[in-house]
Structures are given as structure tokens and as C-alpha cells.
Design a protein around this motif. Structure first.
Motif, PDB file in Angstrom:
ATOM      1  N   HIS A  85       0.074  -7.121  -6.036  1.00 41.42           N
ATOM      2  CA  HIS A  85       0.970  -6.909  -7.181  1.00 41.42           C
ATOM      3  C   HIS A  85       0.746  -5.532  -7.823  1.00 41.42           C
ATOM      4  CE1 HIS A  85       2.393 -11.088  -7.226  1.00 41.42           C
ATOM      5  NE2 HIS A  85       1.149 -11.429  -6.936  1.00 41.42           N
ATOM      6  N   LEU A  86       1.787  -4.724  -7.792  1.00 37.80           N
ATOM      7  CA  LEU A  86       1.787  -3.399  -8.429  1.00 37.80           C
ATOM      8  C   LEU A  86       2.802  -3.467  -9.568  1.00 37.80           C
ATOM      9  CD1 LEU A  86       0.929  -0.308  -8.152  1.00 37.80           C
ATOM     10  CD2 LEU A  86       3.021  -0.043  -6.808  1.00 37.80           C
ATOM     11  N   PHE A  93       2.042   3.036 -13.251  1.00 38.37           N
ATOM     12  CA  PHE A  93       1.957   1.895 -12.324  1.00 38.37           C
ATOM     13  C   PHE A  93       0.491   1.556 -12.061  1.00 38.37           C
ATOM     14  CE2 PHE A  93       6.269   3.140 -11.687  1.00 38.37           C
ATOM     15  CZ  PHE A  93       6.937   1.986 -11.311  1.00 38.37           C
ATOM     16  N   TYR A  94       0.208   0.275 -11.981  1.00 39.02           N
ATOM     17  CA  TYR A  94      -1.182  -0.143 -11.781  1.00 39.02           C
ATOM     18  C   TYR A  94      -1.209  -1.350 -10.837  1.00 39.02           C
ATOM     19  CZ  TYR A  94      -6.022  -1.354 -12.829  1.00 39.02           C
ATOM     20  OH  TYR A  94      -7.367  -1.619 -12.731  1.00 39.02           O
ATOM     21  N   LEU A  95      -2.128  -1.297  -9.867  1.00 41.80           N
ATOM     22  CA  LEU A  95      -2.298  -2.396  -8.920  1.00 41.80           C
ATOM     23  C   LEU A  95      -3.215  -3.436  -9.572  1.00 41.80           C
ATOM     24  CD1 LEU A  95      -1.441  -2.962  -5.866  1.00 41.80           C
ATOM     25  CD2 LEU A  95      -3.793  -2.323  -5.309  1.00 41.80           C
ATOM     26  N   VAL A  96      -2.615  -4.458 -10.179  1.00 40.79           N
ATOM     27  CA  VAL A  96      -3.411  -5.461 -10.905  1.00 40.79           C
ATOM     28  C   VAL A  96      -4.036  -6.482  -9.956  1.00 40.79           C
ATOM     29  CG1 VAL A  96      -2.189  -5.281 -13.108  1.00 40.79           C
ATOM     30  CG2 VAL A  96      -1.314  -6.833 -11.347  1.00 40.79           C
ATOM     31  N   GLY A 145       0.828  -1.219   0.000  1.00 47.20           N
ATOM     32  CA  GLY A 145       0.000   0.000   0.000  1.00 47.20           C
ATOM     33  C   GLY A 145       0.854   1.258   0.000  1.00 47.20           C
ATOM     34  N   HIS A 146       1.990   1.217   0.697  1.00 46.93           N
ATOM     35  CA  HIS A 146       2.911   2.352   0.717  1.00 46.93           C
ATOM     36  C   HIS A 146       3.406   2.649  -0.696  1.00 46.93           C
ATOM     37  CE1 HIS A 146       6.381   4.838   1.918  1.00 46.93           C
ATOM     38  NE2 HIS A 146       7.081   4.102   1.057  1.00 46.93           N
ATOM     39  N   PHE A 147       3.785   1.601  -1.424  1.00 47.55           N
ATOM     40  CA  PHE A 147       4.322   1.809  -2.774  1.00 47.55           C
ATOM     41  C   PHE A 147       3.227   2.179  -3.759  1.00 47.55           C
ATOM     42  CE2 PHE A 147       7.712  -0.551  -0.723  1.00 47.55           C
ATOM     43  CZ  PHE A 147       8.787   0.253  -1.052  1.00 47.55           C
TER      44      PHE A 147
END
Length: 247
Positions: free
Chosen positions: A208-209, A201-204, A190-192
């Protein structure tokens, strides 16, 4: 606990007085040795008194807090930036793992940020982080900026463009790169996600980001293949939005 000497710099008299009062009441480990409303006076205080910690307003006339920092040859003191909500400023500060407070300053935030600064002084990493902030301020594209990653061995300074994939593992994050070994960071995924929030950047998946610049292939069963040959799952509820980005 260690006591730190501190200087306060803020062009607003009232804001300076409120901050000073809060520090004196809530932070017994901070010894205020100087304060200034004019950035140039603040510069002189820093050069003459050599504080361990500087509370620095970002938005000031004549010279911003960032400009002031750029004027100092060897900024080896901890900084806590104090800012009205400003996305650009906060993003730049976060990337370098430097402390900040949002006005009006919350008591608990002040205590936590000061305690972190005391820890940081003992780690002696201020000079590198301050230099990184100065460097990043001069970089135009997000992908060419660097971020600070706390690891088991200390602080790693890495280019955002080198990050292929961040993988959440039991509250930690394994960061995979284009051309170096992975780093295990004590910060959560969550920090990243917050740090790297932008179109690249996408949180798939909740764990996993990925950097979209490194996607080689999407498989119909719900996986992406990255340029480092990693196979990463795309969660079912994110697939539609994810695929729409490429239409």
C-alpha cells in the motif's frame, strides 16, 4: 521483428561514436540514417529524414535534449534519452514512460530499451508521451504533473494529484483516484513507489502506497482512513516513522 530508422544526437564526438558502434553491433533492427553533434543540425535531420527513433542526449550546450524536443511541432517519433546520471531528467522521463539510457551505456540496457522502443512504435503512442513530457517540464509542482499508467486498455495519462492510493495485487497495482474509477496497472507497486518517491507519497505497507494529502484519520490499531473511505493497514515496522512525519 520490425526495423526502425534512427538518428543519433549527442554533442560529444566520442560518446556519439561509442553509441553508434554499440547499436550497430547489438541492435540489428536499428538502421542509423543520420547523426549530429549540434542540436540545431539534429533538428534539421529530424525534420528532413522523419526517423522512427531518436537517441537524444539530455545535456548539450546551446540547447538541451528537452529544449530540442520542445522545438518540434509534431514529435511523433520514439525517443531514447541518453543522459549522465541526472535525477531531475530521469524523473521527468520516467513519468512519461519514455526510454532512457544512463552513460556509460550498458549493453544489456541498450538491447532492452531498443526492444521496448520497437514495441512502442507498434503501439503508436509516441506523440502523446512526448507531448506529456513537454507539458510536465513546464509544470513547477510535482503534484500537478502527470504520469503514464499502462493499463489493460492502453496508456492512461493521469494527474499525480488525483491519485489517492496504490494497492499491490499479485504483481499488479490497483490505482485508486479521487474522482474516477480505479485502474489496474500491469506495473508492480515497487514501480509506483520509485515513480512517486517524494514527501507526498508513503509506503505504509509492502502492498500500500498512499498519498499523504488524502489521509483523514489514523486508528490506533494500525490503520489509516483515506478521504475515499478506504481503510489501509500500516505495517507494524513502519508505524513509528509514519507517525513521526506528523509531529
Amino acid at each position: 521483428m520490425t526495423t526502425l530508422t534512427a538518428i543519433l544526437i549527442d554533442d560529444e564526438r566520442k560518446a556519439l561514436a561509442i553509441l553508434k558502434n554499440k547499436i550497430e553491433r547489438l541492435c540489428p533492427n536499428i538502421s542509423i540514417i543520420g547523426e549530429a553533434q549540434k542540436p540545431k543540425e539534429g533538428l534539421e535531420l529530424i525534420e528532413n529524414l522523419k526517423p522512427q527513433l531518436v537517441f537524444l542526449d539530455v545535456a548539450m550546450p546551446e540547447m538541451s535534449g528537452f529544449d530540442l524536443l520542445c522545438e518540434i511541432d509534431n514529435p511523433d517519433f520514439e525517443i531514447i534519452f541518453v543522459t549522465a546520471f541526472d535525477n531531475y531528467a530521469i524523473e521527468a522521463i520516467k513519468h512519461c514512460a519514455i526510454g532512457y539510457l544512463v552513460k556509460p551505456v550498458d549493453n544489456q540496457d541498450l538491447i532492452l530499451t531498443v526492444n521496448k522502443a520497437i514495441q512502442n512504435v507498434e503501439e503508436k503512442s509516441a506523440l502523446e508521451k512526448n507531448k506529456l513530457l513537454i507539458e510536465n517540464l513546464g509544470v513547477q509542482t510535482f503534484q500537478n504533473k502527470k504520469i503514464v499508467i499502462p493499463s489493460q486498455e492502453g496508456l492512461e495519462f493521469v494527474k499525480i494529484s488525483e491519485i489517492v492510493h496504490c494497492e499491490g495485487v499479485n504483481g499488479y497495482t490497483n490505482i485508486h483516484f479521487r474522482s474516477r474509477k480505479p485502474i489496474l496497472s500491469s506495473n508492480s507497486i515497487g514501480h509506483f513507489q520509485k515513480l512517486l518517491e517524494n514527501q507526498s507519497f508513503y509506503l505504509v505497507h509492502k502492498s500500500h502506497l498512499i498519498n499523504l494529502d488524502y489521509i483523514d484519520k489514523y486508528l490506533n490499531e494500525g490503520y489509516v482512513i483515506l478521504s475515499n473511505d478506504q481503510k489501509v493497514p500500516v505495517s507494524r515496522n513502519r508505524r513509528g516513522e509514519f507517525l513521526d512525519m506528523f509531529k
